[in-house]
Design an enzyme around this catalytic site. Structure first.
Site, PDB file in Angstrom:
ATOM      1  N   GLU A  79      50.588 -15.654   1.685  1.00  0.00           N
ATOM      2  CA  GLU A  79      49.503 -16.403   2.659  1.00  0.00           C
ATOM      3  C   GLU A  79      48.983 -17.634   1.465  1.00  0.00           C
ATOM      4  O   GLU A  79      48.685 -18.763   1.783  1.00  0.00           O
ATOM      5  CB  GLU A  79      48.569 -15.961   3.227  1.00  0.00           C
ATOM      6  CG  GLU A  79      49.271 -14.936   4.260  1.00  0.00           C
ATOM      7  CD  GLU A  79      49.458 -15.696   5.685  1.00  0.00           C
ATOM      8  OE1 GLU A  79      49.337 -17.090   5.712  1.00  0.00           O
ATOM      9  OE2 GLU A  79      50.102 -15.164   6.595  1.00  0.00           O
ATOM     10  N   ARG A  83      49.427 -21.608   1.803  1.00  0.00           N
ATOM     11  CA  ARG A  83      48.335 -22.329   2.318  1.00  0.00           C
ATOM     12  C   ARG A  83      47.475 -23.046   1.129  1.00  0.00           C
ATOM     13  O   ARG A  83      47.298 -24.223   0.895  1.00  0.00           O
ATOM     14  CB  ARG A  83      47.317 -21.349   3.208  1.00  0.00           C
ATOM     15  CG  ARG A  83      47.924 -20.890   4.277  1.00  0.00           C
ATOM     16  CD  ARG A  83      46.792 -20.305   5.072  1.00  0.00           C
ATOM     17  NE  ARG A  83      47.645 -19.274   5.889  1.00  0.00           N
ATOM     18  CZ  ARG A  83      47.258 -18.949   7.242  1.00  0.00           C
ATOM     19  NH1 ARG A  83      45.856 -19.537   7.972  1.00  0.00           N
ATOM     20  NH2 ARG A  83      47.635 -17.843   8.156  1.00  0.00           N
ATOM     21  N   ASP A 212      61.501 -15.201   9.205  1.00  0.00           N
ATOM     22  CA  ASP A 212      61.658 -16.680   9.479  1.00  0.00           C
ATOM     23  C   ASP A 212      61.600 -17.619   8.267  1.00  0.00           C
ATOM     24  O   ASP A 212      62.616 -18.195   8.130  1.00  0.00           O
ATOM     25  CB  ASP A 212      60.243 -16.980  10.570  1.00  0.00           C
ATOM     26  CG  ASP A 212      58.916 -16.432   9.988  1.00  0.00           C
ATOM     27  OD1 ASP A 212      58.876 -15.773   8.970  1.00  0.00           O
ATOM     28  OD2 ASP A 212      58.106 -16.617  10.875  1.00  0.00           O
ATOM     29  N   GLU A 346      54.851 -23.620  15.933  1.00  0.00           N
ATOM     30  CA  GLU A 346      56.301 -23.776  15.736  1.00  0.00           C
ATOM     31  C   GLU A 346      56.778 -24.581  16.742  1.00  0.00           C
ATOM     32  O   GLU A 346      58.114 -25.092  16.596  1.00  0.00           O
ATOM     33  CB  GLU A 346      56.594 -22.320  15.822  1.00  0.00           C
ATOM     34  CG  GLU A 346      56.384 -21.575  14.341  1.00  0.00           C
ATOM     35  CD  GLU A 346      54.910 -20.938  14.122  1.00  0.00           C
ATOM     36  OE1 GLU A 346      54.163 -20.807  15.579  1.00  0.00           O
ATOM     37  OE2 GLU A 346      54.337 -20.669  13.424  1.00  0.00           O
ATOM     38  N   THR A 432      56.204 -24.290   4.757  1.00  0.00           N
ATOM     39  CA  THR A 432      56.186 -23.630   5.960  1.00  0.00           C
ATOM     40  C   THR A 432      54.898 -23.781   6.388  1.00  0.00           C
ATOM     41  O   THR A 432      54.758 -23.228   7.620  1.00  0.00           O
ATOM     42  CB  THR A 432      56.674 -22.021   5.790  1.00  0.00           C
ATOM     43  OG1 THR A 432      56.920 -21.583   7.070  1.00  0.00           O
ATOM     44  CG2 THR A 432      55.455 -21.168   5.237  1.00  0.00           C
TER      45      THR A 432
HETATM   46  C1  DMJ Z   1      51.898 -20.408   9.394  1.00  0.00           C
HETATM   47  O1  DMJ Z   1      50.926 -20.002   8.528  1.00  0.00           O
HETATM   48  C2  DMJ Z   1      52.937 -20.680   9.019  1.00  0.00           C
HETATM   49  O2  DMJ Z   1      53.735 -21.508   9.595  1.00  0.00           O
HETATM   50  C3  DMJ Z   1      53.923 -19.373   8.702  1.00  0.00           C
HETATM   51  O3  DMJ Z   1      55.332 -19.800   8.210  1.00  0.00           O
HETATM   52  C4  DMJ Z   1      53.958 -18.710   9.917  1.00  0.00           C
HETATM   53  N1  DMJ Z   1      52.673 -18.489  10.697  1.00  0.00           N
HETATM   54  C5  DMJ Z   1      51.738 -19.656  10.568  1.00  0.00           C
HETATM   55  C6  DMJ Z   1      51.570 -20.350  11.764  1.00  0.00           C
HETATM   56  O4  DMJ Z   1      52.125 -19.696  13.122  1.00  0.00           O
END
Ligand code: DMJ
Length: 452
Positions: A79, A83, A212, A346, A432
């Site tokens: 995370e 982020r 994912d 998503e 992501t």
């Molecule tokens: C985000 O932090 C990112 O997209 C991650 O890959 C998956 N979960 C969240 C959003 O749903």
């Protein structure tokens, strides 16, 4: 929408990680330990792209004066990477402001002790002061998670590029070596890998939660390398082929979905998180093995349609956390604990890629329906809130404005209604968390260009 989300965060939760829009106070998540300012760092590039200049400047000043990584904090490596490292790198590449590069590299260095395991597969959790790591207590036999250790690659290559220190790239290339040396059941990647033994944990496979973004980063490693990383390309298309054979199914009314695989048995459930895969299939289509380009574009379109249906079959017109294709239902959540919507991106992410790659107007229409639903059901006085049950006629708020709502959901929506020359997909890779990383030109290509 961005102004409303930002202004309320600023008013009620400035400097804290996230906003509670109903309580009108800060929300702290254990994912970041005592690191602060997740919403500010996650929102930086969105503010920049939307030309919210004053807000970008106030965010930058906060980073300069307050963003502090010298804290005794146990954090989620994944995370914090997607982020904070991603957000800082993106802000640097867009604005050219040195402070963001400096902070990204400083944080990258703090994350390095996570790789001190016998296999080099990093821990999920790391105390960034002591350098002590561990895994989630719930993860199969002390395993690390595929989507977590497999979602460091893009940011770490950029950290090496910007710092001149190869160590970041070495760490993530070693992850790839470990993966390539392991036998894969039916060509699939299990979600769990034990960092001590270097062996798989439980044979659970998912293109949603826990799996994912590993697949996403294989494709994007290929694209970010200016299409020179042939190993990443092969890993991606091999994995996608196995996913198609073993996980992708069609419902009786023709909706294509991606199921979960548990030791050979299918669970006919698709997560909201899995909906990103429509965009991924379409983004990779151009480089697909001979004759498969149309097939992957079509697969992307089919996943987009299914995810749209998961929204359209609710009262709120926003999709549930997971929906099922069994027991007589299709694209509907049947379990109470899967009916929530937490402002996730998503589905609109897939609409964004499908719009850019096909210009089929239905993607703008569907995106606008999502905007209206967000305005009707998630917008509150104090910002935007997630919902506990998208099938109810009255909103039950979860009282969290997730930082990814500003980083991703609003950014993808904005791009769907912008011209294609704003952040062309040939030049920019979205991490992501929707943070922007430029394609890294290799020396080989630069030499070729110079020679021409
Ligand atoms: C985000 O932090 C990112 O997209 C991650 O890959 C998956 N979960 C969240 C959003 O749903």
């Amino acid at each position: 929408m961005m102004k409303h989300a930002w202004n309320n965060y600023k008013r009620y939760a400035w400097g804290l990680n996230e906003l509670k829009p109903i309580s009108k106070e800060g929300h702290s998540s254990s994912l970041f330990g005592s690191i602060k300012g997740a919403t500010i760092v996650d929102a930086l590039d969105t503010l920049f792209i939307m030309e919210m200049k004053d807000e970008f400047e106030e965010a930058k000043s906060w980073v300069e004066e307050n963003l502090d990584f010298n804290v005794n904090a146990e954090v989620s490596v994944f995370e914090v990477n997607i982020r904070f490292v991603g957000g800082l790198l993106s802000a640097y590449y867009l604005s050219g402001e040195e402070i963001f590069r400096k902070k990204a590299v400083e944080l990258g260095v703090k994350l390095l002790p996570a790789f001190h395991t016998p296999s080099g597969i990093p821990w999920a959790l790391l105390n960034i002061k002591s350098g002590i790591g561990r895994n989630w207590p719930w993860a199969s036999g002390g395993s690390s998670i595929l989507a977590e250790f497999g979602t460091l690659h893009l940011e770490f290559l950029h950290l090496s590029h910007l710092s001149g220190n190869p160590i970041f790239a070495e760490k993530v290339m070693n992850i790839r070596t470990v993966l390539n040396n392991l036998e894969k059941p039916q060509g699939l990647y299990p979600n769990y890998l034990n960092p001590s033994s270097g062996q798989w944990g439980q044979y659970h496979v998912s293109v949603g939660g826990l799996g994912d973004s590993f697949y996403e980063y294989l494709l994007k490693a290929w694209l970010m390398s200016d299409k020179t990383d042939l190993e990443a390309k092969k890993m991606y298309f091999d994995a996608v082929q196995a996913i198609e054979t073993h996980l992708i199914r069609k419902s009786s009314t023709g909706l294509t979905y991606i199921a979960e695989w548990k030791g050979g048995l299918l669970e006919h459930k698709m997560g909201h998180l899995t909906c990103f895969a429509g965009g991924m299939f379409a983004l990779g289509a151009d480089d697909a093995p001979a004759g498969l380009t149309q097939h992957y574009l079509q697969l992307g379109a089919e996943i987009a349609r299914t995810c749209y249906e998961s929204y359209n079959r609710t009262y709120m017109k926003l999709g549930p956390e997971a929906f099922r294709f069994d027991g007589g239902v299709e694209a509907i959540a049947t379990r109470q604990n899967e009916k929530y919507y937490i402002l996730r991106p998503e589905v609109v992410e897939t609409y964004m890629y499908m719009w850019r790659l096909t210009h089929d107007p239905k993607y703008r229409k569907w995106a606008w329906e999502a905007v209206e639903a967000l305005e009707n059901h998630c917008q509150v006085n104090g910002g935007y809130s997630g919902l506990r049950d998208v099938y109810l006629r009255h909103e039950s708020y979860d009282d969290v404005q997730q930082s990814f709502f500003l980083a991703e959901t609003l950014k993808y929506l904005y791009l769907i209604f912008s011209d294609d020359d704003l952040l062309p997909l040939e030049h920019w890779i979205f991490n992501t968390e929707a943070h922007l990383l430029p394609v890294l030109c290799t020396n080989k290509k630069e030499v070729e260009v110079n020679e021409k």
